[in-house]
Design a protein around this motif. Structure first.
Motif, short mmCIF file in Angstrom:
data_model
loop_
_atom_site.label_atom_id
_atom_site.label_comp_id
_atom_site.label_asym_id
_atom_site.label_seq_id
_atom_site.Cartn_x
_atom_site.Cartn_y
_atom_site.Cartn_z
N ILE B 415 -30.08 12.94 -54.71
CA ILE B 415 -30.98 12.69 -53.59
C ILE B 415 -31.29 11.21 -53.46
CG2 ILE B 415 -33.33 13.09 -52.76
CD1 ILE B 415 -33.06 15.95 -53.81
N ALA B 416 -31.58 10.58 -54.56
CA ALA B 416 -31.92 9.16 -54.53
C ALA B 416 -30.71 8.33 -54.12
CB ALA B 416 -32.41 8.71 -55.90
N ALA B 417 -29.54 8.74 -54.60
CA ALA B 417 -28.34 7.99 -54.26
C ALA B 417 -28.08 8.03 -52.76
CB ALA B 417 -27.15 8.55 -55.03
N LEU B 418 -28.35 9.21 -52.13
CA LEU B 418 -28.19 9.30 -50.68
C LEU B 418 -29.26 8.46 -49.99
CD1 LEU B 418 -27.34 13.09 -50.18
CD2 LEU B 418 -25.90 11.15 -49.53
N GLU B 419 -30.51 8.61 -50.47
CA GLU B 419 -31.63 7.90 -49.84
C GLU B 419 -31.36 6.40 -49.81
OE1 GLU B 419 -35.39 8.52 -51.74
OE2 GLU B 419 -36.38 6.97 -50.57
N GLN B 420 -30.87 5.90 -50.96
CA GLN B 420 -30.69 4.45 -51.06
C GLN B 420 -29.24 4.03 -50.85
OE1 GLN B 420 -32.85 2.65 -54.34
NE2 GLN B 420 -34.04 4.53 -54.59
N SER B 421 -28.41 5.04 -50.64
CA SER B 421 -26.99 4.79 -50.39
C SER B 421 -26.35 4.01 -51.53
CB SER B 421 -26.80 4.04 -49.05
OG SER B 421 -25.50 4.23 -48.59
N CYS B 422 -26.63 4.46 -52.75
CA CYS B 422 -26.12 3.76 -53.92
C CYS B 422 -24.62 3.97 -54.05
CB CYS B 422 -26.82 4.25 -55.18
SG CYS B 422 -26.09 3.55 -56.68
N ASP B 423 -23.86 2.88 -54.03
CA ASP B 423 -22.41 2.99 -54.10
C ASP B 423 -21.93 3.43 -55.48
OD1 ASP B 423 -22.19 2.24 -51.47
OD2 ASP B 423 -21.88 0.11 -51.91
N VAL B 424 -22.58 2.92 -56.52
CA VAL B 424 -22.09 3.18 -57.87
C VAL B 424 -22.15 4.68 -58.19
CG1 VAL B 424 -22.58 2.81 -60.34
CG2 VAL B 424 -22.58 0.87 -58.74
N MET B 545 -30.85 13.18 -46.89
CA MET B 545 -30.78 12.63 -45.53
C MET B 545 -32.17 12.46 -44.94
SD MET B 545 -27.48 14.65 -44.01
CE MET B 545 -27.24 13.74 -42.50
N ARG B 546 -33.08 13.40 -45.28
CA ARG B 546 -34.46 13.28 -44.80
C ARG B 546 -35.09 12.02 -45.35
NH1 ARG B 546 -39.63 14.01 -45.85
NH2 ARG B 546 -39.26 14.33 -48.07
N ARG B 547 -34.78 11.79 -46.66
CA ARG B 547 -35.41 10.63 -47.30
C ARG B 547 -34.83 9.31 -46.82
NH1 ARG B 547 -36.55 11.66 -53.49
NH2 ARG B 547 -37.26 13.81 -53.40
N VAL B 548 -33.58 9.33 -46.32
CA VAL B 548 -32.98 8.10 -45.78
C VAL B 548 -33.91 7.51 -44.72
CG1 VAL B 548 -31.09 7.21 -44.35
CG2 VAL B 548 -30.60 8.73 -46.28
N VAL B 549 -34.53 8.43 -43.95
CA VAL B 549 -35.41 7.97 -42.87
C VAL B 549 -36.86 7.94 -43.33
CG1 VAL B 549 -36.20 8.46 -40.52
CG2 VAL B 549 -33.81 8.89 -41.17
N ASN B 550 -37.23 8.96 -44.10
CA ASN B 550 -38.64 9.13 -44.38
C ASN B 550 -39.04 8.75 -45.81
OD1 ASN B 550 -39.35 10.52 -41.74
ND2 ASN B 550 -37.68 11.83 -42.53
N GLY B 551 -38.03 8.54 -46.67
CA GLY B 551 -38.35 8.21 -48.05
C GLY B 551 -38.83 6.76 -48.19
N GLN B 552 -39.40 6.52 -49.33
CA GLN B 552 -39.97 5.19 -49.55
C GLN B 552 -38.90 4.11 -49.59
OE1 GLN B 552 -42.55 5.35 -52.91
NE2 GLN B 552 -43.78 3.61 -52.24
N HIS B 553 -37.73 4.51 -50.17
CA HIS B 553 -36.66 3.54 -50.31
C HIS B 553 -35.53 3.79 -49.32
CE1 HIS B 553 -38.68 2.25 -53.94
NE2 HIS B 553 -38.69 3.52 -54.37
N SER B 558 -36.28 2.65 -40.15
CA SER B 558 -36.54 2.33 -38.73
C SER B 558 -36.09 3.46 -37.81
CB SER B 558 -35.82 1.04 -38.36
OG SER B 558 -34.42 1.19 -38.53
N ALA B 559 -35.44 4.46 -38.38
CA ALA B 559 -35.02 5.59 -37.53
C ALA B 559 -36.17 6.54 -37.24
CB ALA B 559 -33.87 6.35 -38.20
N LYS B 560 -37.24 6.34 -37.90
CA LYS B 560 -38.42 7.18 -37.67
C LYS B 560 -38.89 6.96 -36.24
CE LYS B 560 -40.93 7.31 -41.41
NZ LYS B 560 -41.99 6.94 -42.39
N ILE B 561 -39.16 8.05 -35.55
CA ILE B 561 -39.60 7.90 -34.16
C ILE B 561 -41.10 7.77 -34.12
CG2 ILE B 561 -39.65 8.98 -31.89
CD1 ILE B 561 -37.03 10.41 -32.72
N PRO B 562 -41.59 6.64 -33.65
CA PRO B 562 -43.04 6.46 -33.66
C PRO B 562 -43.72 7.49 -32.77
CG PRO B 562 -41.89 4.44 -32.96
CD PRO B 562 -40.89 5.53 -32.99
N GLY B 563 -44.76 8.08 -33.30
CA GLY B 563 -45.54 9.01 -32.50
C GLY B 563 -44.95 10.39 -32.34
#
Lengths: 387, 668
Positions: B415-424, B545-553, B558-563
């Motif tokens: 999950i973290a690797a997807l969120e942060q797109s870690c290549d390693v 994938m949820r965390r990519v947009v909504n996670g801390q890292h 910026s894909a979060k839709i304001p409002g």
């Protein structure tokens, strides 16, 4: 006519005008009116249902022609005999004039303007030739006809005009002159073997003659042999004519309803191809009816010839009848694709002044022979009968 | 004068006259027989020939079917086209009439020459077109002046019109005059004004939209002049084609994609004038159809972004938007494109004629990581708890593979690797699972193969395998290549459409939906087969994938839709089009914005919304867009628009559905 000669007792002393009028074959005149009326109707249709420009003028010409017919019918037949050569040579002269005029740069004009119509000497020549040959053979006994040297003069009479019109070149008229002349030779008693010889010689001359034909004449003959070969070129007219005829069927498409004629697929529908138009609009029934009228009219000619007591009358009547028959046959055979297109009008029906005049003079001569059927004409000349 | 000799001639005459008479009768009989043959036996044949002569078949071009969007809005319509014809035989002086016409409507010199040439060539009753595409105003002026314009006729034709211009040209395609190679024997194709579909829906559905030509018999004379028109068969208008596109969304997506990270400014704007003064007159293709230009954040005039965007219903596979930029105006093809305009289209480095949404193939970059993760999870080589330590690079033999984050991510699970797109992390799991299982998983999600969308020219991209490399390159597969594939680089190529389909299949519960662009009756929609991936593994990926947009890292915060009252999920991707050398890496990787356009990275984003109950998948590729950060806002805005449209629809639909049947409604 010398009084007291044995023949005079069988002969009416002199025909009065009233008697002559009574003698006229009014039945034949009626046939002429009928045939011409069919012509007027077809010309009315050819103009898409209009009396102008053709039907009215044709009717007027017929009226004038009828007067001429009656006038000729009433002329003493001996005058006809007397003037036959003169008439022939005048016509030959006119033919020569238009020939030479044509050659020295007046274009291809083959007619002389005589006011209300244009006279084509070649048409008149067909009748003039019959008159001249009838007169010539009238003077010969059966034995004399059998001699070759007595044929030189009439052969000249035939070939002089034939060669002139061939130079025009008008194959149709030349052919008619030769055939018409040949018929009189035949009727006059020229021996059969001579015809056979001429026929054989003529056939063997065809390959040679072919060389002398113009290209367009060769084309016409080739087209005649196979019209479908070139449907949009030289064969177009005859093909369209056959389509018009064939599509007419038994009873035709109806008066004024000929699609081929009215949409201009048919060439020359008011002149040479008028029979096609009739057959398209009136069908087989109409066409056969017209043929029947012609057969009846020409039948009169045969009857009159057989009834004539003079050789001149016989030859004149039947020679003229045969010439008129040739007109009818060549025209109809041509539009049906039986013979090459040679530009011969249909007597009394085709639009045209000279054609009408020729036919009316012709029938005038035939009636004349009937009116004067019992007039004896001396073989040796007119003086015997001169009063 | 009676003597025996005379009797001989008479006898001979009588005999021979009978022979002659018989001969003549025989010939008349022949005429009669011939008549009978032609008019009775052959009558049928000649009647047919006569009718062929008399009647010509006139073809009436059928009305071409419309192309509609899902709400019935016309994307390709038929417009009245007024033109002025001249019938030469109805005027004494063709030139004078044209001169008189010129006082009223514009006719250029070149056209006059063409008209005079045609007049000379054609029959005098055949109308010659003088001017086309006239306005109603022009037409009424011509009509009023008709008495002074002998032989002039106003004719009304139909021509194809695309109200949205370039916005959907990659879907609709365009029509143009029929070329010789397209003649099939259908006579309607030979009509002078006929148009045939040359690309897109217009090409693929050409026959359905073409309809059947009407036939009318006209009576013609020997010259071909029409005498009479007879009633005939009116033909069959072409079928309308309803697309799944939502033109509002399509228009928005197209515009948003074009703008990218810049700003749309009218040409008259002072900043544009300043930019022009600074950098001179820009190339023609910098100016937009609506008289605006794009200004980047430094105030320079830039061309519109080049790329593709796809919005897809994750359950049905219906495509709601399929954008490709730059576009071109299909209306120009119908009117006749000038050679120069055509040259411009061909030589434009941003390839307007390529439909990038289906035929642009790009390395998917990090958007491919979900595939790798799923392949590893399904194969059991990595579990949810499996952790990989990222120190910024990974060594394989004597090659070093870098993570995008120079100093590393530390300990990473899936999950973290997807969120942060870690290549390693993905290098490691790719190495463990192997190329074959990655390729298999990629195919199950629609990558590397044609998806049979209803458009010509779809590309299948490329999912490399051992066999493929051996066959195509003649070399054995290298382990390093598996690692590179693990982060969506190397040989992998995908289209934006495939990425949208991949996303949809992940978020819809694992159904292998296929994309469709043409609306089908509801009964034709069947439940798609399952992708056959464990639900828990899918949920794991979706959480990443949820965390990519909504996670801390997350990499796409910026894909979060304001409002918005719903969450967005997704995955960023950046694909290099150049190789970063060791020296460059040592000196510091050159910033994308300092590279020439064609060397910059592609920016990608695949997303979906709402996270709780996904409805739409979106895929955006910005060609040389300088990385994912520019693709994210584009995708976000398009997704927001899609959700907004969705909301409108349900709020519209509801009041109708709750009305009781018995109650009369105003809608008739």
């Amino acid at each position: 006519m010398a009084i007291g000669m044995p023949s005079s007792s069988l002969n009416p002393p002199e025909l009065t005008l009233g008697t002559k009028l009574q003698q006229i074959n009014w039945g034949l005149i009626l046939l002429l009116v009928l045939i011409s009326s069919i012509g007027f109707a077809m010309l009315y249709s050819a103009a898409n249902g209009s009396w102008t420009p053709w039907a009215v003028r044709q009717a007027i010409r017929f009226g004038v022609g009828l007067v001429i017919t009656l006038g000729i019918a009433l002329i003493d037949i001996r005058f006809l005999l007397r003037w036959a050569y003169l008439f022939y040579f005048i016509t030959l002269g006119l033919l020569g004039v238009v020939e030479i005029a044509g050659e020295i740069g007046m274009g291809a004009q083959r007619w002389i303007d005589v006011g209300f119509f244009r006279l084509q000497p070649s048409e008149l020549m067909k009748l003039a030739l019959v008159l001249a040959l009838a007169r010539y053979f009238h003077h010969l006994t059966f034995e004399e006809v059998g001699r070759i040297r007595s044929l030189f003069a009439p052969l000249f009479l035939v070939f002089a005009p034939a060669i002139l019109v061939l130079r025009q070149p008008d194959l149709g008229t030349a052919g008619m002159i030769i055939l018409g002349g040949g018929a009189i030779f035949f009727l006059a008693g020229v021996r059969m073997w001579k015809f056979v010889t001429v026929l054989v010689l003529g056939l063997s001359a065809i390959p040679v003659g072919w060389q002398f034909l113009h290209n367009y004449q060769k084309n016409r003959i080739l087209t005649f042999i196979n019209p479908e070969n070139d449907p949009l070129g030289a064969g177009y007219h005859i093909l369209q004519s056959k389509i018009a005829l064939g599509s007419g069927g038994l009873f035709g498409k109806g008066f004024l309803q000929g699609s081929q004629s009215h949409l201009n697929f048919l060439p020359e529908k008011q002149t040479d191809f008028i029979f096609t138009m009739l057959a398209e609009e009136m069908g087989l029934a109409g066409a056969m009816f017209l043929l029947l009228l012609y057969v009846l009219a020409l039948g009169y000619g045969f009857a009159i010839a057989l009834r004539s007591s003079s050789q001149f009358g016989r030859l004149l009547a039947l020679g003229t009848t045969t010439t008129l028959f040739l007109y009818v046959f060549i025209n109809i055979a041509m539009v049906m694709g039986l013979i090459p297109v040679v530009g011969v009008p249909l007597p009394l029906i085709s639009y045209g002044g000279t054609a009408m005049l020729t036919a009316m003079i012709g029938f005038g001569l035939i009636i004349n022979c009937y009116v004067h059927r019992d007039v004896e004409i001396g073989r040796q000349g007119l003086d015997d009968h001169h009063r | 004068m009676k003597n025996p000799k005379d009797q001989d001639t008479k006898r001979a005459f009588t005999r021979r006259s009978l022979i002659l008479g018989a001969g003549q009768l025989g010939l008349v009989g022949a005429l009669g027989a011939r008549l009978y043959y032609l008019q009775v036996i052959e009558a049928e044949r000649y009647r047919t020939l006569s009718e062929e002569n008399q009647f010509n078949l006139e073809l009436l071009p059928p009305t071409r079917g419309l192309i509609l969007d899902r709400n019935g809005i016309e994307i390709a319509s038929n417009e009245d086209n007024f033109r002025v014809d001249l019938v030469p035989e109805q005027t004494n002086d063709v030139r004078a009439t044209i001169e008189a016409l010129r006082q009223i409507v514009h006719v250029d010199e070149w056209n006059i020459k063409r008209v005079l040439k045609e007049v000379a060539r054609k029959r005098s009753f055949v109308p010659v077109t003088v001017v086309e595409n006239l306005t109603r105003e022009d037409i009424s002026r011509v009509a009023v002046n008709a008495p002074y314009l002998p032989g002039v006729r106003i004719e009304e034709g139909r021509s194809r019109h695309y109200p949205f211009g370039s916005k959907a040209v990659n879907v609709t395609g365009y029509v143009a005059a029929v070329s010789d190679s397209e003649l099939t024997g259908d006579p309607v194709l030979e009509l002078p004004d006929f148009r045939i579909g040359k690309s897109g829906i217009e090409k693929l559905f050409d026959e359905q939209m073409r309809g059947a030509a009407g036939r009318r018999q006209v009576e013609v004379n020997a010259l071909g002049r029409i005498i009479r028109k007879l009633p005939g068969d009116d033909g069959q208008p072409g079928q309308n084609i309803q697309l799944t596109l939502d033109m509002d969304l399509q228009t928005y997506a197209h515009g948003r994609l074009e703008i990218g990270n810049s700003e749309r400014v009218p040409i008259a704007d002072i900043r544009v004038q300043e930019a022009l003064a600074r950098s001179g007159v820009p190339k023609r293709y910098l100016e937009n159809e609506d008289g605006t230009v794009f200004l980047d954040k430094d105030g320079n005039i830039v061309p519109g972004e080049s790329g593709g965007a796809v919005v897809m219903d994750v359950h049905t596979g219906e495509i709601h938007a399929l954008a490709s930029t730059p576009g071109f105006d299909p209306n120009n093809f119908n009117k006749g494109l000038s050679a120069r305009d055509w040259e411009d289209l061909l030589s434009n480095p941003r390839h307007p004629l390529t439909n990038k949404a289906i035929a642009g193939t790009y390395p998917p970059g990090s958007t491919f990581k979900m595939i790798v993760a799923l392949a590893a999870l399904e194969a059991g080589v990595a579990g949810p708890e499996t952790r990989v330590f990222c120190n910024g690079h990974m060594d394989l033999g004597n090659a070093r593979f870098h993570c995008w984050k120079r100093w590393g991510h530390g300990h990473m699970d899936a999950i973290a690797a997807l969120e942060q797109s870690c290549d390693v992390y993905f290098y490691e799991v790719a190495k463990r699972v192997g190329i074959d299982r990655i390729a298999d998983m990629a195919r199950r999600f629609g990558l590397g193969e044609s998806l049979a969308i209803e458009l010509p020219g779809e590309r299948s991209g490329l999912i490399p395998t051992r066999e493929w490399k051996l066959a195509v390159m003649g070399e054995r597969w290298q382990k390093g290549e598996t690692l590179v594939t693990g982060i969506g680089q190397g040989f992998v190529l995908t289209t934006p459409l495939q990425l949208a389909v991949m996303t949809a299949r992940m978020v819809n519960g694992g159904y292998a939906v296929t994309p469709s662009l043409v609306r089908k009756p509801d009964r034709a929609i069947q439940e798609p087969p399952k992708v056959n991936v464990s639900r828990s593994h899918l949920s794991l990926v979706l959480e990443g994938m949820r965390r990519v947009v909504n996670g801390q890292h997350g990499t796409a915060r910026s894909a979060k839709i304001p409002g918005a009252d719903f969450e967005v999920g997704g995955k960023t991707g950046t694909s290099q089009v150049r190789r970063i050398t060791k020296a460059e890496r040592a000196a510091g990787v050159i910033d994308n914005e300092d590279l020439p356009w064609h060397r910059r990275d592609h920016g990608l984003f695949v997303g979906y919304a709402p996270v709780e109950a996904p409805r739409y998948a979106v895929a955006v590729v910005l060609e040389h867009g300088g990385g994912s950060k520019y693709a994210v806002p584009v995708a976000r805005d398009i997704l927001a628009k899609a959700m907004e449209r969705d909301g409108l629809k349900s709020s519209e639909a509801d009041p109708v559905s709750i009305l009781p049947d018995s109650e009369p409604t105003g809608r008739g």
